[in-house]
Design a protein around this motif. Structure first.
Motif, PDB file in Angstrom:
ATOM      1  N   PRO A  70     -22.594 -26.246 -37.662  1.00  9.60           N
ATOM      2  CA  PRO A  70     -22.314 -24.816 -37.563  1.00  9.60           C
ATOM      3  C   PRO A  70     -22.585 -24.078 -38.865  1.00  9.60           C
ATOM      4  N   ARG A  71     -22.763 -22.760 -38.704  1.00  6.93           N
ATOM      5  CA  ARG A  71     -22.799 -21.891 -39.887  1.00  6.93           C
ATOM      6  C   ARG A  71     -21.409 -21.312 -40.116  1.00  6.93           C
ATOM      7  N   LEU A  72     -20.668 -21.196 -39.023  1.00  2.50           N
ATOM      8  CA  LEU A  72     -19.279 -20.721 -39.107  1.00  2.50           C
ATOM      9  C   LEU A  72     -18.403 -21.682 -38.307  1.00  2.50           C
ATOM     10  N   LEU A  73     -17.333 -22.138 -38.960  1.00  2.46           N
ATOM     11  CA  LEU A  73     -16.406 -23.057 -38.306  1.00  2.46           C
ATOM     12  C   LEU A  73     -15.082 -22.322 -38.099  1.00  2.46           C
ATOM     13  N   MET A  74     -14.590 -22.326 -36.856  1.00  3.17           N
ATOM     14  CA  MET A  74     -13.288 -21.719 -36.588  1.00  3.17           C
ATOM     15  C   MET A  74     -12.277 -22.844 -36.403  1.00  3.17           C
ATOM     16  N   LEU A  75     -11.239 -22.823 -37.210  1.00  6.94           N
ATOM     17  CA  LEU A  75     -10.220 -23.885 -37.168  1.00  6.94           C
ATOM     18  C   LEU A  75      -8.918 -23.276 -36.666  1.00  6.94           C
ATOM     19  N   ASP A  76      -8.384 -23.823 -35.559  1.00  3.70           N
ATOM     20  CA  ASP A  76      -7.131 -23.294 -35.005  1.00  3.70           C
ATOM     21  C   ASP A  76      -5.986 -24.247 -35.321  1.00  3.70           C
ATOM     22  N   GLU A  77      -5.095 -23.822 -36.190  1.00  6.71           N
ATOM     23  CA  GLU A  77      -3.886 -24.571 -36.575  1.00  6.71           C
ATOM     24  C   GLU A  77      -4.196 -26.013 -36.999  1.00  6.71           C
ATOM     25  N   PRO A  78      -5.091 -26.200 -37.956  1.00  6.51           N
ATOM     26  CA  PRO A  78      -5.446 -27.589 -38.302  1.00  6.51           C
ATOM     27  C   PRO A  78      -4.305 -28.404 -38.894  1.00  6.51           C
ATOM     28  N   SER A  79      -3.314 -27.748 -39.522  1.00  9.72           N
ATOM     29  CA  SER A  79      -2.260 -28.547 -40.181  1.00  9.72           C
ATOM     30  C   SER A  79      -1.102 -28.888 -39.248  1.00  9.72           C
ATOM     31  N   LEU A  80      -1.157 -28.383 -38.013  1.00  7.31           N
ATOM     32  CA  LEU A  80      -0.024 -28.543 -37.101  1.00  7.31           C
ATOM     33  C   LEU A  80       0.322 -30.022 -36.881  1.00  7.31           C
ATOM     34  N   GLY A  81       1.567 -30.370 -37.156  1.00  6.10           N
ATOM     35  CA  GLY A  81       2.054 -31.717 -36.891  1.00  6.10           C
ATOM     36  C   GLY A  81       1.617 -32.767 -37.900  1.00  6.10           C
ATOM     37  N   LEU A  82       0.982 -32.342 -38.993  1.00  5.46           N
ATOM     38  CA  LEU A  82       0.501 -33.352 -39.953  1.00  5.46           C
ATOM     39  C   LEU A  82       1.494 -33.555 -41.093  1.00  5.46           C
ATOM     40  N   ALA A  83       1.555 -34.790 -41.589  1.00  7.83           N
ATOM     41  CA  ALA A  83       2.412 -35.110 -42.734  1.00  7.83           C
ATOM     42  C   ALA A  83       1.860 -34.391 -43.977  1.00  7.83           C
ATOM     43  N   PRO A  84       2.750 -34.063 -44.949  1.00  6.48           N
ATOM     44  CA  PRO A  84       2.299 -33.304 -46.125  1.00  6.48           C
ATOM     45  C   PRO A  84       1.094 -33.918 -46.831  1.00  6.48           C
ATOM     46  N   ILE A  85       1.048 -35.235 -46.928  1.00 17.57           N
ATOM     47  CA  ILE A  85      -0.071 -35.867 -47.647  1.00 17.57           C
ATOM     48  C   ILE A  85      -1.392 -35.654 -46.899  1.00 17.57           C
ATOM     49  N   VAL A  86      -1.300 -35.638 -45.577  1.00 14.68           N
ATOM     50  CA  VAL A  86      -2.514 -35.415 -44.769  1.00 14.68           C
ATOM     51  C   VAL A  86      -2.939 -33.951 -44.880  1.00 14.68           C
ATOM     52  N   VAL A  87      -1.946 -33.063 -44.990  1.00 11.09           N
ATOM     53  CA  VAL A  87      -2.277 -31.643 -45.165  1.00 11.09           C
ATOM     54  C   VAL A  87      -3.067 -31.459 -46.463  1.00 11.09           C
ATOM     55  N   HIS A  88      -2.703 -32.203 -47.509  1.00 13.92           N
ATOM     56  CA  HIS A  88      -3.462 -32.132 -48.780  1.00 13.92           C
ATOM     57  C   HIS A  88      -4.914 -32.531 -48.567  1.00 13.92           C
ATOM     58  N   THR A  89      -5.116 -33.620 -47.831  1.00  8.25           N
ATOM     59  CA  THR A  89      -6.485 -34.081 -47.554  1.00  8.25           C
ATOM     60  C   THR A  89      -7.248 -33.002 -46.790  1.00  8.25           C
ATOM     61  N   LEU A  90      -6.570 -32.411 -45.830  1.00 11.82           N
ATOM     62  CA  LEU A  90      -7.187 -31.358 -45.015  1.00 11.82           C
ATOM     63  C   LEU A  90      -7.612 -30.171 -45.890  1.00 11.82           C
ATOM     64  N   VAL A  91      -6.730 -29.784 -46.794  1.00  9.25           N
ATOM     65  CA  VAL A  91      -7.040 -28.660 -47.696  1.00  9.25           C
ATOM     66  C   VAL A  91      -8.265 -29.012 -48.547  1.00  9.25           C
ATOM     67  N   ASP A  92      -8.313 -30.248 -49.041  1.00  7.50           N
ATOM     68  CA  ASP A  92      -9.475 -30.676 -49.846  1.00  7.50           C
ATOM     69  C   ASP A  92     -10.756 -30.587 -49.026  1.00  7.50           C
ATOM     70  N   ILE A  93     -10.660 -31.001 -47.756  1.00 10.56           N
ATOM     71  CA  ILE A  93     -11.851 -30.990 -46.895  1.00 10.56           C
ATOM     72  C   ILE A  93     -12.311 -29.547 -46.644  1.00 10.56           C
ATOM     73  N   ILE A  94     -11.359 -28.662 -46.385  1.00  4.79           N
ATOM     74  CA  ILE A  94     -11.729 -27.255 -46.150  1.00  4.79           C
ATOM     75  C   ILE A  94     -12.399 -26.689 -47.407  1.00  4.79           C
ATOM     76  N   ARG A  95     -11.861 -27.038 -48.582  1.00  8.51           N
ATOM     77  CA  ARG A  95     -12.460 -26.546 -49.834  1.00  8.51           C
ATOM     78  C   ARG A  95     -13.866 -27.121 -50.022  1.00  8.51           C
ATOM     79  N   THR A  96     -14.033 -28.414 -49.702  1.00  4.64           N
ATOM     80  CA  THR A  96     -15.355 -29.046 -49.838  1.00  4.64           C
ATOM     81  C   THR A  96     -16.363 -28.370 -48.918  1.00  4.64           C
ATOM     82  N   LEU A  97     -15.961 -28.122 -47.677  1.00  4.79           N
ATOM     83  CA  LEU A  97     -16.873 -27.494 -46.705  1.00  4.79           C
ATOM     84  C   LEU A  97     -17.267 -26.094 -47.178  1.00  4.79           C
ATOM     85  N   HIS A  98     -16.290 -25.387 -47.703  1.00  5.47           N
ATOM     86  CA  HIS A  98     -16.565 -24.031 -48.208  1.00  5.47           C
ATOM     87  C   HIS A  98     -17.527 -24.106 -49.397  1.00  5.47           C
ATOM     88  N   ALA A  99     -17.294 -25.078 -50.282  1.00  6.42           N
ATOM     89  CA  ALA A  99     -18.182 -25.220 -51.453  1.00  6.42           C
ATOM     90  C   ALA A  99     -19.611 -25.556 -51.034  1.00  6.42           C
TER      91      ALA A  99
END
Ligand code: ATP
Length: 237
Positions: free
Chosen positions: A154-183
């Motif tokens: 995609p050129r644009l990715l729509m993410l709906d509630e990606p952190s829902l139900g995830l443990a805090p450590i997994v949320v960190h990984t998710l944030v890193d991935i979103i930042r990497t994709l944006h970069a």
């Protein structure tokens, strides 16, 4: 890149999104936040063609999208990672990724190149490529849902509630991935119940209440806005 112009979306006679306008520029992370039932998911579903518009227009990269079917919108480069992940529990990781690659934009990279890129982003999915989705942890399932979306290049990715139900450590990984994709240049429209995270990640934000946008602006400004702090960041004035 994406322009949503004054859309109304109805379930039967009930209007759930009313006169909503928003835009995402190339390379931006934009977040749509608001309380339960505000209309965020409905908005994303309308953009990806899963719900019809009762009024308004949706444009993506200069083309009108709102008369197209979901698979055509995906093939234009607009992918939706739905709330609740929507995986098939008896299907393998690899089969999900193959499914994700069925509709790719013209001039897309090859399946193998995209798969290699996705496995580099999510090494755990490479290790578990033959495993059934239903046997993955919640965090791994969320990674798979995102990876499936990325397989359409995609050129644009729509993410709906990606952190829902995830443990805090997994949320960190998710944030890193979103930042990497944006970069890497991907534009992202993020719906996220963790408003604090969403406002840290995004450049701009829209706040929705009762089907309408009630506030919008730079994410950093909204994070300082007393109304946003009180309603969504758990801080008293
Ligand atoms: P949440 O974070 O709780 O998912 P949301 O902001 O994504 O909230 P929506 O799911 O878009 O909100 O819901 C907006 C409104 O539309 C709500 O009043 C909801 O009850 C209603 N709604 C959502 N899905 C349907 C449906 N399939 N049929 C009828 N009404 C619906």
């Amino acid at each position: 890149m994406l322009e949503v112009r004054q859309i109304d979306v109805r379930y039967g006679k009930r209007t759930s999104v009313s006169q909503l306008s928003l835009h995402v520029k190339a390379g931006e992370i934009v977040t749509l936040v608001g309380g339960n039932g505000a209309g965020k998911t409905t908005t994303l579903k309308a953009v990806s063609g899963l719900l019809p518009l009762a009024h308004g227009e949706i444009w993506f990269c200069g083309e009108r999208m709102d008369a197209l079917a979901p698979h055509q919108i995906l093939a234009k480069g607009l992918a939706h990672v739905p709330e609740g992940r929507m995986l098939f529990k008896d299907m393998s990781v690899k089969a999900h990724l193959e499914l994700g690659s069925l509709r790719t934009p013209a001039h897309a990279a090859s399946f193998n190149d995209t798969l290699a890129w996705v496995f580099e982003l999510f090494p755990v999915l490479k290790e578990r490529s033959q495993q059934l989705a239903g046997t993955l942890s919640g965090g791994q399932q969320q990674m798979l849902a995102i990876a499936r979306g990325l397989m359409s290049q995609p050129r644009l990715l729509m993410l709906d509630e990606p952190s829902l139900g995830l443990a805090p450590i997994v949320v960190h990984t998710l944030v890193d991935i979103i930042r990497t994709l944006h970069a890497k240049g991907l534009s992202i429209l993020l719906v996220e119940q963790r408003v604090d995270l969403a406002l840290q990640l995004a450049q701009r934000a829209y706040v929705m209440e009762s089907g309408q946008v009630t506030l919008s602006g730079a994410a950093a400004d909204l994070a300082r806005d007393p109304k946003v702090k009180q309603a969504y960041l758990g801080l008293s004035l």
